[in-house]
Design a protein around this motif. Structure first.
Motif, PDB file in Angstrom:
ATOM      1  N   LYS A   1      25.716  50.127  60.238  1.00 52.14           N
ATOM      2  CA  LYS A   1      26.016  48.435  61.116  1.00 52.14           C
ATOM      3  C   LYS A   1      25.553  48.114  61.605  1.00 52.14           C
ATOM      4  O   LYS A   1      26.015  46.981  61.864  1.00 52.14           O
ATOM      5  CB  LYS A   1      28.235  48.368  61.393  1.00 52.14           C
ATOM      6  N   ASN A   2      25.528  49.194  62.397  1.00 49.96           N
ATOM      7  CA  ASN A   2      25.101  48.323  64.032  1.00 49.96           C
ATOM      8  C   ASN A   2      23.344  47.891  63.975  1.00 49.96           C
ATOM      9  O   ASN A   2      23.159  46.653  64.296  1.00 49.96           O
ATOM     10  CB  ASN A   2      24.445  49.825  64.848  1.00 49.96           C
ATOM     11  N   ALA A   3      22.799  48.281  62.584  1.00 49.00           N
ATOM     12  CA  ALA A   3      21.230  48.480  61.989  1.00 49.00           C
ATOM     13  C   ALA A   3      21.819  47.125  61.627  1.00 49.00           C
ATOM     14  O   ALA A   3      20.475  45.689  61.669  1.00 49.00           O
ATOM     15  CB  ALA A   3      20.670  49.129  61.114  1.00 49.00           C
ATOM     16  N   ALA A   4      22.476  46.426  61.025  1.00 52.27           N
ATOM     17  CA  ALA A   4      22.605  44.832  59.980  1.00 52.27           C
ATOM     18  C   ALA A   4      23.304  44.390  61.127  1.00 52.27           C
ATOM     19  O   ALA A   4      22.449  43.154  60.891  1.00 52.27           O
ATOM     20  CB  ALA A   4      24.239  45.796  59.459  1.00 52.27           C
ATOM     21  N   LYS A   5      24.012  44.404  61.479  1.00 49.31           N
ATOM     22  CA  LYS A   5      23.935  43.552  63.256  1.00 49.31           C
ATOM     23  C   LYS A   5      23.227  42.976  63.551  1.00 49.31           C
ATOM     24  O   LYS A   5      22.732  42.230  63.986  1.00 49.31           O
ATOM     25  CB  LYS A   5      25.001  44.446  63.896  1.00 49.31           C
ATOM     26  N   ILE A   6      21.809  43.789  63.720  1.00 44.30           N
ATOM     27  CA  ILE A   6      20.537  43.952  64.810  1.00 44.30           C
ATOM     28  C   ILE A   6      19.558  43.100  63.683  1.00 44.30           C
ATOM     29  O   ILE A   6      18.981  41.654  64.380  1.00 44.30           O
ATOM     30  CB  ILE A   6      20.370  45.677  65.522  1.00 44.30           C
ATOM     31  N   LYS A   7      19.548  43.611  62.565  1.00 48.43           N
ATOM     32  CA  LYS A   7      19.382  42.743  62.044  1.00 48.43           C
ATOM     33  C   LYS A   7      19.607  41.211  61.837  1.00 48.43           C
ATOM     34  O   LYS A   7      19.231  39.907  61.597  1.00 48.43           O
ATOM     35  CB  LYS A   7      19.064  43.167  60.178  1.00 48.43           C
ATOM     36  N   GLU A   8      21.075  40.572  61.682  1.00 46.76           N
ATOM     37  CA  GLU A   8      21.415  40.006  61.650  1.00 46.76           C
ATOM     38  C   GLU A   8      21.122  38.525  62.811  1.00 46.76           C
ATOM     39  O   GLU A   8      21.324  37.502  62.401  1.00 46.76           O
ATOM     40  CB  GLU A   8      23.283  39.530  61.967  1.00 46.76           C
ATOM     41  N   LYS A   9      20.861  39.187  63.412  1.00 51.02           N
ATOM     42  CA  LYS A   9      21.205  38.821  64.925  1.00 51.02           C
ATOM     43  C   LYS A   9      19.119  38.169  64.811  1.00 51.02           C
ATOM     44  O   LYS A   9      18.845  36.925  65.351  1.00 51.02           O
ATOM     45  CB  LYS A   9      21.143  39.743  66.499  1.00 51.02           C
ATOM     46  N   THR A  10      18.328  39.384  64.825  1.00 51.08           N
ATOM     47  CA  THR A  10      16.978  39.370  64.274  1.00 51.08           C
ATOM     48  C   THR A  10      16.787  37.372  63.079  1.00 51.08           C
ATOM     49  O   THR A  10      15.964  36.556  63.350  1.00 51.08           O
ATOM     50  CB  THR A  10      16.112  40.021  64.055  1.00 51.08           C
TER      51      THR A  10
ATOM     52  N   ARG B   1      29.573  58.388  61.580  1.00 58.06           N
ATOM     53  CA  ARG B   1      28.568  58.031  62.549  1.00 58.06           C
ATOM     54  C   ARG B   1      26.960  57.141  61.581  1.00 58.06           C
ATOM     55  O   ARG B   1      26.473  56.326  62.914  1.00 58.06           O
ATOM     56  CB  ARG B   1      28.071  59.291  62.531  1.00 58.06           C
ATOM     57  N   LYS B   2      26.943  58.271  60.627  1.00 55.30           N
ATOM     58  CA  LYS B   2      25.978  57.208  59.642  1.00 55.30           C
ATOM     59  C   LYS B   2      26.445  55.874  58.956  1.00 55.30           C
ATOM     60  O   LYS B   2      25.591  55.553  59.833  1.00 55.30           O
ATOM     61  CB  LYS B   2      26.029  58.149  58.070  1.00 55.30           C
TER      62      LYS B   2
END
Length: 565
Positions: free
Chosen positions: A93-102, A87-88
């Motif tokens: 990974k989800n946080a990294a994807k959000i950062k890449e999109k930003t 889960r962590k």
């Protein structure tokens, strides 16, 4: 009263029938259980009361139950921990994807730089960079040539760069794989090459001990011809020449080993060292960077990546001298290479070597060879592509024995003047070199000329040494990245009809290219004597490939020159 008695009788009769049905059902179940062999599990009778040590046995049973429960609890805890970790990781990974999109373009640029760094080691530009380092750092450069085709292994750009560099830099030729060539042909080549550069006849030892690997892994079950692999010829002569040159210079010298792929650069260093210091393999381009090997206090050997063949060379040079991965390369390029090899070699001797009947073209030759070796696909279809790859590996490796004759004209290349030839031969004792070359030739086993195939060399192969002149092919990683970017940009837009039309036109162009390649392979095989006619015909593109003047009787006539025993 009578009615009550009658009702009781009926109920008893019904009960009897029901009980009978139940009994029959139980009988059937028992019979099926007997047939299947299944028995009811016996109940645990437990510890009898009269048994000795009853209390101790009961305690042990309780302890076992407790241990099992503890194990189950531990397993549950471990599972919970693993789930939490997953889960962590998913959250990260989800946080990294959000950062890449930003971040957008900045993150994509960084990822491209990382992939370019990883791909830079295997690129042609890095090969040229490392090769240039070796040439600049070395005092003596050894150009390794395959004794089967020495002229095809020479690179004029490399020789010109070394001879025109100035200073005390020397160039020597090492004629490797001399055991695959008849003695008479070897002597002719030594006499031809010694007029331009000092040449050393050499036969490297392929089976070397590796210090890093234990003995149990180095042992081989299969029987190997040790006389052909472990013995090394010409190593003493080459070491003596290099040591004498170091004494004249009064310093420790660095010797660079240079040449086209699969010529035997790393194996020469291993045979001089006496240990497997450099990686060696049948695949082309195993050495990808400069490697320093200390032979003694006065001599350092510099192993270099192979020279990159220029794409302007003919099909034969590209097939034998270019860095091609046969497993990943295009099947059409491999078939063109095989076609060029067969066109430049004696047809009768190729038939004798592979014990194959007469063939008209390359495709027929490959089908016959695949059928003979049992390389068939589903339905008994011969596997032409894989047999072509194996044939290319055999000709670049040391399995096939062939030899080429030196050119008749003894004119040196334009970049080699008399003064430069004298400079290159200045610090070497040529008389002792000639005597030792004769000794190595006599020590070899006599190879009959009939066992080696006559091969017509295509001359020197042009190579690219400068990094700026290298034409890099689009890598798979770059194609993937561009496709991903294109998909992201096309999410907001719809595809137009014009794009579909362009794709159809591109597919038509690709089909035309494949048809032309197959037409090239369909040409009739010729012997080395007829290859000059083919070259003359290729110079005139408008001329027809077929001779229409011949009659049908002449075409169908039997050629007695193709008979063999």
């Amino acid at each position: 009263a009578e009615l009550k008695k009658a009702s009781k009788r009926l109920t008893c009769h019904k009960r009897y029938k029901i009980q009978k049905k139940i009994r029959e059902h139980h009988r059937k179940v028992r019979k099926e259980a007997k047939k299947r062999g299944r028995k009811k599990p016996k109940k645990d009778p437990g510890v009898p009361s009269a048994a000795p040590f009853k209390e101790e046995l009961l305690r042990e049973a309780e302890q076992r139950k407790q241990r099992l429960e503890e194990l189950k609890q531990k397993q549950k805890l471990n599972r919970q921990k693993e789930h939490e970790k997953k889960r962590k990781l998913e959250a990260k990974k989800n946080a990294a994807k959000i950062k890449e999109k930003t971040e957008g373009k900045e993150s994509s640029g960084k990822s491209k730089a990382k992939t370019n760094k990883l791909l830079d080691k295997n690129s042609k530009k890095s090969f040229c960079r490392e090769l240039k380092k070796v040439i600049e750092a070395s005092d003596v450069v050894l150009e390794v040539l395959d004794a089967r085709d020495p002229m095809g292994c020479r690179c004029p750009q490399l020789e010109q760069a070394i001879t025109c560099s100035g200073g005390d830099k020397k160039l020597m030729l090492v004629l490797n794989k001399i055991d695959l060539v008849p003695k008479e042909n070897l002597e002719k080549w030594l006499n031809y090459l010694k007029k331009e550069f000092p040449t050393v006849a050499f036969k490297s030892a392929t089976l070397m001990k590796d210090r890093t690997m234990p003995e149990q892994f180095t042992k081989r079950r299969a029987r190997v011809d040790l006389s052909r692999t472990t013995e090394c010829f010409g190593s003493k002569c080459l070491l003596k020449l290099l040591q004498d040159h170091g004494k004249t210079q009064n310093k420790a010298i660095q010797v660079g080993v240079v040449g086209f792929p699969n010529v035997g650069k790393s194996s020469i260093i291993n045979s001089l060292k006496g240990v497997r210091a450099c990686n060696v393999g049948l695949a082309r381009g195993v050495t990808k960077s400069m490697q320093i090997v200390h032979i003694d206090k006065q001599t350092k050997m510099l192993d270099s990546p192979s020279i990159i063949a220029d794409p302007s060379n003919n099909a034969l040079a590209l097939a034998l001298r270019s860095i091609i991965d046969t497993e990943e390369s295009d099947s059409a390029a491999v078939l063109e290479g095989v076609d060029a090899i067969l066109n430049h070699s004696s047809k009768q001797q190729v038939m004798m070597h592979y014990s194959i009947p007469d063939f008209r073209n390359t495709e027929e030759f490959l089908t016959l060879l695949a059928q003979k070796r049992g390389m068939l696909k589903k339905g008994g279809v011969p596997d032409v592509e894989n047999i072509a790859k194996i044939l290319l590996c055999d000709w670049t490796g040391a399995r096939v024995r062939y030899h080429s004759e030196p050119p008749g004209s003894e004119r040196p290349p334009p970049y080699l003047t008399g003064d430069k030839i004298a400079e290159m031969q200045e610090c070497f004792n040529l008389k002792s070199l000639e005597i030792e070359n004769n000794n190595t030739v006599q020590a070899l086993k006599n190879l009959s000329p009939a066992s080696s195939i006559i091969f017509q060399s295509a001359g020197m192969t042009n190579g690219t040494i400068e990094e700026t002149k290298v034409i890099e092919e689009a890598s798979e990683w770059e194609n993937l990245e561009t496709s991903k970017e294109g998909e992201e940009e096309e999410e907001d837009f719809t595809e137009s009809d014009d794009d579909d039309q362009d794709d159809v036109e591109e597919e038509m162009d690709e089909s035309k290219v494949q048809i032309t390649r197959k037409a090239k392979l369909g040409k009739r095989q010729t012997s080395p004597a007829n290859s000059e006619k083919q070259i003359a015909e290729s110079e005139h593109p408008n001329s027809l490939s077929l001779s229409l003047d011949k009659t049908a009787d002449e075409d169908d006539a039997y050629d007695f020159n193709t008979d063999y025993v």
